[in-house]
Design an enzyme around this catalytic site. Structure first.
Site, short mmCIF file in Angstrom:
data_model
loop_
_atom_site.label_atom_id
_atom_site.label_comp_id
_atom_site.label_asym_id
_atom_site.label_seq_id
_atom_site.Cartn_x
_atom_site.Cartn_y
_atom_site.Cartn_z
CG PHE A 11 -1.56 1.22 1.62
CD1 PHE A 11 -2.10 2.10 0.67
CD2 PHE A 11 -1.64 1.57 2.97
CE1 PHE A 11 -2.67 3.30 1.06
CE2 PHE A 11 -2.23 2.76 3.36
CZ PHE A 11 -2.73 3.63 2.41
CG ASP A 54 10.91 -13.26 3.44
OD1 ASP A 54 11.13 -12.33 4.25
OD2 ASP A 54 10.16 -14.22 3.68
CB ALA A 76 6.08 -3.90 8.24
CB SER A 118 3.76 2.22 13.91
OG SER A 118 2.43 2.24 14.43
CE1 TYR A 142 3.01 -2.94 12.61
CE2 TYR A 142 2.15 -1.26 14.09
CZ TYR A 142 2.63 -1.63 12.84
OH TYR A 142 2.73 -0.69 11.85
CB VAL A 186 -10.70 0.90 10.70
CG1 VAL A 186 -10.14 2.32 10.81
CG2 VAL A 186 -12.18 0.89 10.99
CB ILE A 187 -10.15 4.14 6.31
CG1 ILE A 187 -10.36 5.11 7.49
CG2 ILE A 187 -10.56 4.77 4.97
CD1 ILE A 187 -9.69 6.46 7.33
CG PHE A 203 -13.50 -4.58 16.68
CD1 PHE A 203 -14.28 -5.72 16.79
CD2 PHE A 203 -12.78 -4.38 15.52
CE1 PHE A 203 -14.33 -6.66 15.77
CE2 PHE A 203 -12.80 -5.30 14.48
CZ PHE A 203 -13.59 -6.44 14.61
NE ARG A 269 -8.53 -4.59 16.26
CZ ARG A 269 -8.11 -4.09 15.11
NH1 ARG A 269 -8.57 -4.56 13.97
NH2 ARG A 269 -7.23 -3.11 15.09
C1 UD1 Z 1 -2.98 1.10 12.23
C2 UD1 Z 1 -2.21 0.31 11.20
C3 UD1 Z 1 -0.81 0.08 11.68
C4 UD1 Z 1 -0.20 1.44 12.00
C5 UD1 Z 1 -1.03 2.12 13.07
C6 UD1 Z 1 -0.50 3.51 13.38
C7 UD1 Z 1 -3.35 -1.26 9.70
C8 UD1 Z 1 -3.97 -2.59 9.53
N1 UD1 Z 1 -2.87 -0.98 10.91
O1 UD1 Z 1 -3.19 0.30 13.41
O2 UD1 Z 1 -0.04 -0.58 10.70
O3 UD1 Z 1 1.13 1.29 12.40
O4 UD1 Z 1 -2.35 2.29 12.57
O5 UD1 Z 1 -1.33 4.16 14.28
O6 UD1 Z 1 -3.29 -0.49 8.77
N2 UD1 Z 1 -11.73 -1.27 13.90
C9 UD1 Z 1 -13.11 -1.46 13.92
N3 UD1 Z 1 -13.68 -2.21 12.94
C10 UD1 Z 1 -12.95 -2.80 11.94
C11 UD1 Z 1 -11.53 -2.63 11.94
C12 UD1 Z 1 -10.97 -1.86 12.95
O7 UD1 Z 1 -13.81 -0.96 14.82
O8 UD1 Z 1 -13.55 -3.47 11.08
C13 UD1 Z 1 -11.13 -0.42 14.96
C14 UD1 Z 1 -10.02 -1.06 15.74
O9 UD1 Z 1 -10.50 -1.84 16.80
C15 UD1 Z 1 -9.25 0.19 16.22
C16 UD1 Z 1 -9.44 1.17 15.04
O10 UD1 Z 1 -10.55 0.70 14.30
O11 UD1 Z 1 -9.85 0.73 17.36
C17 UD1 Z 1 -8.25 1.24 14.13
O12 UD1 Z 1 -7.87 -0.09 13.76
P1 UD1 Z 1 -6.87 -0.37 12.52
O13 UD1 Z 1 -7.37 0.27 11.30
O14 UD1 Z 1 -6.61 -1.84 12.52
O15 UD1 Z 1 -5.59 0.47 12.93
P2 UD1 Z 1 -4.57 0.45 14.19
O16 UD1 Z 1 -4.71 -0.77 15.02
O17 UD1 Z 1 -4.69 1.78 14.83
#
Ligand code: UD1
Length: 309
Positions: A11, A54, A76, A118, A142, A186-187, A203, A269
């Site tokens: 990405f 790798d 990563a 991060s 992580y 999440v986005i 979550f 989570r």
């Molecule tokens: C993300 C990045 C990580 C980065 C970090 C920096 C991803 C997968 N993770 O982690 O690499 O280093 O930001 O801050 O890109 N959530 C929901 N519903 C969903 C998915 C997620 O509610 O379907 C919530 C999660 O529980 C969390 C929030 O959205 O509270 C963000 O989650 P996520 O997008 O996985 O990002 P981070 O864990 O912050």
């Protein structure tokens, strides 16, 4: 310059590779295609040397670092919950991978390594916004892996005079972020579900917030980190300096897509932090970084991109 982008078919890495090509630089990409895709480099395929390898393979990394001026280390495993479930695997990619890059850079006389760190390094410290001078205290494998990598960078800078810069990305979003796994950002998940008219899962209560940052801004920060003087051994927050809760995110996406989606709620989570907001004044001052595309504009661009397919 000649650049090696690890994770360059992924990405963020593919956006860096594309910008480098468009600004006249020679680009080599190392990617094992576990999360990355050849298609992510389609727009610049003829101008990028893509090597499927790798990052844990020290000999390969060493070979690919040859003749490079700068390495952008984006390879990563990026999921916090995945690292909770598979810490040995994520440590291998996220820490040993970084060590391989640093050793290759040192041996091959690479001038500078720019690292995708991060906001996860900050952990649960309630103080917001996060400044780089705060003591990191990660709460997930992580976050520990990103922090360990950052310390290795600073040590290699002191020990060997290798120039290193660590960019602490907040929550990066944009085109090519793969929505297809429960471990995805999440986005990316929410946008694809909104456009498919499917429900989204939050979550927790949805009042947790993140500093979402559009990928083009992150590319700007990388280019500055690769070229500016006097910043070796430093770490910089890369965000927008704006908080958005997940509930707000759902509302904004509803507005942009013209669809109302009612979120389902599940338990928070393991390993998740609740709040995350960047103070970007150091990046503004030392990298002349300015987030040109704000969250709303970025979301509108992403929705447009996903709609176009
Ligand atoms: C993300 C990045 C990580 C980065 C970090 C920096 C991803 C997968 N993770 O982690 O690499 O280093 O930001 O801050 O890109 N959530 C929901 N519903 C969903 C998915 C997620 O509610 O379907 C919530 C999660 O529980 C969390 C929030 O959205 O509270 C963000 O989650 P996520 O997008 O996985 O990002 P981070 O864990 O912050």
């Amino acid at each position: 310059m000649r650049a090696l982008v690890t994770g360059g078919a992924g990405f963020i890495g593919s956006h860096i590779a594309e910008r480098l090509v468009r600004t006249g630089h020679a680009v080599r990409v190392l990617d094992d295609l576990s999360a990355g895709k050849r298609a992510n480099l389609a727009a610049v395929a003829g101008d990028v040397e893509l090597v499927v390898a790798d990052v844990r393979d020290a000999a390969r990394v060493d070979e690919l670092a040859r003749d490079c001026d700068v390495i952008f280390h984006e390879a990563a495993i990026v999921s916090v919950p995945y690292s909770v479930e598979h810490p040995i695997q994520t440590n291998g990619v996220n820490v040993i991978g970084t060590l391989n890059v640093l050793e290759a850079a040192r041996k091959q006389g690479v001038r500078r390594v720019v690292f995708a760190c991060s906001a996860a390094v900050y952990g649960e410290d309630p103080a917001q916004p996060k400044t780089e001078s705060m003591l990191p205290s990660p709460v997930s494998p992580y976050g520990v892996e990103k922090l360990a990598s950052e310390h290795y960078l600073a040590a290699w800078s002191r020990l060997f005079g290798l120039e290193t810069v660590s960019l602490r990305y907040f929550n990066v979003f944009g085109p090519r972020q793969d929505p297809s796994s429960p471990y995805s950002g999440v986005i990316s998940i929410f946008v694809s579900r909104f456009l498919a008219g499917q429900p989204v899962t939050i979550f927790g209560d949805g009042e947790q917030y993140r500093d979402f940052v559009y990928v083009d801004n992150v590319v700007d920060a990388n280019l500055a980190a690769a070229t500016r003087d006097g910043i070796s051994g430093r770490a910089f927050n890369v965000g927008c300096g704006r908080r958005t809760t997940l509930n707000q995110l759902v509302a904004i996406l509803g507005h942009i897509t013209g669809r109302a989606v009612l979120p389902r709620h599940e338990a928070p989570r393991a390993g998740d932090i609740r709040e995350s907001l960047a103070d970007i004044s150091r990046a503004r001052r030392e990298l002349a970084y300015e987030p040109r595309i704000d969250v709303d504009e970025g979301l509108a661009r992403l929705v447009e991109d996903v709609r176009r397919g």
